[in-house]
Write an enzyme that holds these catalytic residues in place. Structure first.
Site, PDB file in Angstrom:
ATOM      1  CE  LYS A 137      -1.645   1.681   3.949  1.00 42.85           C
ATOM      2  NZ  LYS A 137      -1.477   3.146   4.115  1.00 42.85           N
ATOM      3  CG  ASN A 138       2.632   2.550   3.535  1.00 44.49           C
ATOM      4  OD1 ASN A 138       1.501   2.995   3.469  1.00 44.49           O
ATOM      5  ND2 ASN A 138       3.158   2.120   4.669  1.00 44.49           N
TER       6      ASN A 138
ATOM      7  NE  ARG B 290       0.401  12.409   6.821  1.00 44.23           N
ATOM      8  CZ  ARG B 290       0.332  13.611   7.359  1.00 44.23           C
ATOM      9  NH1 ARG B 290      -0.814  14.119   7.697  1.00 44.23           N
ATOM     10  NH2 ARG B 290       1.426  14.315   7.569  1.00 44.23           N
TER      11      ARG B 290
ATOM     12  CB  CYS C   4      -4.077   5.909  11.471  1.00 47.77           C
ATOM     13  SG  CYS C   4      -4.839   4.486  10.672  1.00 47.77           S
TER      14      CYS C   4
ATOM     15  NE  ARG D  71       0.411  10.042  10.134  1.00 45.11           N
ATOM     16  CZ  ARG D  71      -0.084   8.951   9.558  1.00 45.11           C
ATOM     17  NH1 ARG D  71       0.713   8.031   9.066  1.00 45.11           N
ATOM     18  NH2 ARG D  71      -1.384   8.773   9.461  1.00 45.11           N
TER      19      ARG D  71
ATOM     20  CB  ILE E  82       2.644  18.607   5.472  1.00 42.00           C
ATOM     21  CG1 ILE E  82       1.806  19.832   5.847  1.00 42.00           C
ATOM     22  CG2 ILE E  82       1.791  17.347   5.508  1.00 42.00           C
ATOM     23  CD1 ILE E  82       0.782  20.193   4.797  1.00 42.00           C
ATOM     24  CG  ASP E  83       7.599  20.618   9.270  1.00 43.74           C
ATOM     25  OD1 ASP E  83       7.154  19.457   9.228  1.00 43.74           O
ATOM     26  OD2 ASP E  83       8.601  20.931   9.929  1.00 43.74           O
ATOM     27  CD  GLN E  84      11.484  18.987   7.303  1.00 43.15           C
ATOM     28  OE1 GLN E  84      12.514  18.946   6.633  1.00 43.15           O
ATOM     29  NE2 GLN E  84      11.252  19.942   8.200  1.00 43.15           N
TER      30      GLN E  84
ATOM     31  CG  ASP F 287       3.355   1.455   9.276  1.00 36.96           C
ATOM     32  OD1 ASP F 287       3.046   2.319  10.122  1.00 36.96           O
ATOM     33  OD2 ASP F 287       3.189   1.616   8.056  1.00 36.96           O
TER      34      ASP F 287
ATOM     35  CB  ILE G  68       8.338   6.969  13.705  1.00 39.80           C
ATOM     36  CG1 ILE G  68       9.535   6.027  13.449  1.00 39.80           C
ATOM     37  CG2 ILE G  68       7.906   7.668  12.418  1.00 39.80           C
ATOM     38  CD1 ILE G  68      10.770   6.688  12.899  1.00 39.80           C
TER      39      ILE G  68
ATOM     40  NE  ARG H 200      -6.365   4.507   6.123  1.00 42.25           N
ATOM     41  CZ  ARG H 200      -5.212   4.859   6.702  1.00 42.25           C
ATOM     42  NH1 ARG H 200      -5.059   4.770   8.005  1.00 42.25           N
ATOM     43  NH2 ARG H 200      -4.208   5.307   5.977  1.00 42.25           N
TER      44      ARG H 200
END
Length: 411
Positions: A22-23, A93, A117, A122, A124-126, A286, A308, A378
């Protein structure tokens, strides 16, 4: 509402086929919008996240054809809309990958802020830092991330933290920027933390097969450990599973590797260990709930450190209801092993924790139900069916009547 009904106590035995990752599939789908030519993708997992992303892509004009359950053909030559705010896309996400893809191709994108989730911050600044370094104007308004650029130009970007998502997103924008981009302290998916990209004016179509899902594979590997079983996971790349295999060996499992499969046998009592989640090639965040479930049944005291995400131990309360002895202090779980879990009515707080709680229920004495399985769906295709194939006593149910029928059938 759908639930899993489970009677524990059966060792899982047999073979299970692992699907596409999935990822990996999600950014590959997003990247396919960057060419006007046709893209053919195989080994596509049929899970909720990929289906939501495909639907959102159709809504902006991508022609999507399912040639079978795990093959999809995409053509993005007639994209009519650069604003992506489909109601469902907010729930996953991976919506943010469309920002980098559309910004790279069209120099403009507006995408709804991502969901997924609730396992911690998490940010998103980067991503935003990278887009701005390439020359884009980025702002957040009305729930949308809006990006715009006259031209994208290559840049030297140092990532403040290692982020897989930001690395992928910046790469997509950079491949269609003018000149060369260097990304330092990037995620190490390519085996290096420095990525150099020479921008091009256009991209062409291709055929691609999604890699096997290391997290699905790892989940079934730990299912063998938790249930004292003997499971062979097929269609995997053993190299991708080295950190998981190493921990299984440490806690006393036998592991046999072949070219594209791994067998895990748990015939001896499990031993305690310590584990810290890290970006690839470290132990995956994960897989943290799955190893915690296993260590909860191990002899002695184990320590699991989550480096993480800061909110990834929410499932511990549910596991405690099943008899686990776990104390969470900040980002660390201290686990005193118990001899067994007992069945309980529990809820999945997120995708991976939900799968881990199913493993706990399969090892437990008595009956369990698992609510909120939409999280599990998901990222796991046919999860309960694959478990049934290994001998698990698990059913998908919707009503109390279904539960009573299951209990009567199982006895």
């Amino acid at each position: 509402m759908e639930q899993y009904a489970i009677k524990g106590g059966n060792p899982l035995v047999g073979e299970v086929e692992i699907g596409g990752a999935k990822n990996a599939a999600l950014p590959i789908l997003a990247a396919s919008v960057m060419t006007d030519e046709t893209v053919y993708i195989e080994n596509m997992p049929d899970v909720r996240d990929t289906n939501v992303l495909l639907s959102a892509m159709e809504n902006i004009g991508v022609i999507v054809k399912r040639t079978d359950r795990h093959k999809v053909t995409l053509n993005a030559s007639n994209i009519s809309e650069l604003v992506v705010e489909d109601e469902n896309i907010k729930k996953i996400r991976a919506s943010y990958y469309l920002i980098g893809a559309l910004l790279g191709k069209y120099k403009h994108a507006e995408v709804a802020l991502p969901g997924g989730c609730d396992i911690g911050c998490r940010a998103i600044d980067q991503h935003i830092k990278g887009f701005r370094a390439l020359g884009a104007d980025v702002k957040i308004e009305h729930g949308l991330i809006k990006t715009q650029a006259e031209h994208l130009r290559g840049s030297h970007i140092y990532m403040d933290v290692v982020s897989v998502g930001a690395t992928i997103n910046i790469m997509m924008a950079a491949v269609m920027a003018e000149g060369t981009t260097i990304i330092e302290n990037s995620a190490k998916g390519a085996g290096t933390d420095v990525i150099r990209i020479k921008g091009v004016s256009h991209l062409h179509g291709t055929e691609y097969a999604v890699i096997p899902d290391q997290i699905e594979a790892g989940t079934f590997m730990f299912a063998a450990a938790v249930t004292k079983g003997d499971v062979t996971v097929k269609n995997v790349i053993p190299k991708h599973l080295e950190s998981i295999t190493a921990k299984l060996l440490e806690i006393g499992c036998e592991v046999e590797e072949a070219d594209d499969c791994i067998r895990v046998v748990a015939s001896k009592p499990l031993k305690h260990t310590q584990v810290k989640t890290l970006p690839y090639p470290g132990f995956p965040t994960d897989m943290q709930p799955q190893i915690t479930v296993a260590l909860g049944l191990s002899k002695g005291t184990s320590i699991v450190t989550e480096s993480i995400f800061e909110n990834r131990f929410k499932y511990v309360d549910e596991l405690t209801r099943m008899g686990a002895s776990i104390k969470v202090e900040g980002n660390t779980a201290i686990i005193d092993g118990v001899s067994r879990y007992t069945g309980a009515n529990i809820s999945a707080p997120d995708l991976r924790a939900g799968a881990a709680l199913v493993l706990a229920a399969m090892s437990a004495e008595g009956f369990s139900t698992v609510d909120d399985i939409r999280y599990i769906e998901r990222g796991y295709e046919d999860f309960h069916l694959k478990l049934q194939g290994l001998g698990a006593q698990i059913e998908l149910i919707e009503t109390e009547r279904d539960l009573q029928k299951f209990k009567l059938k199982i006895g």
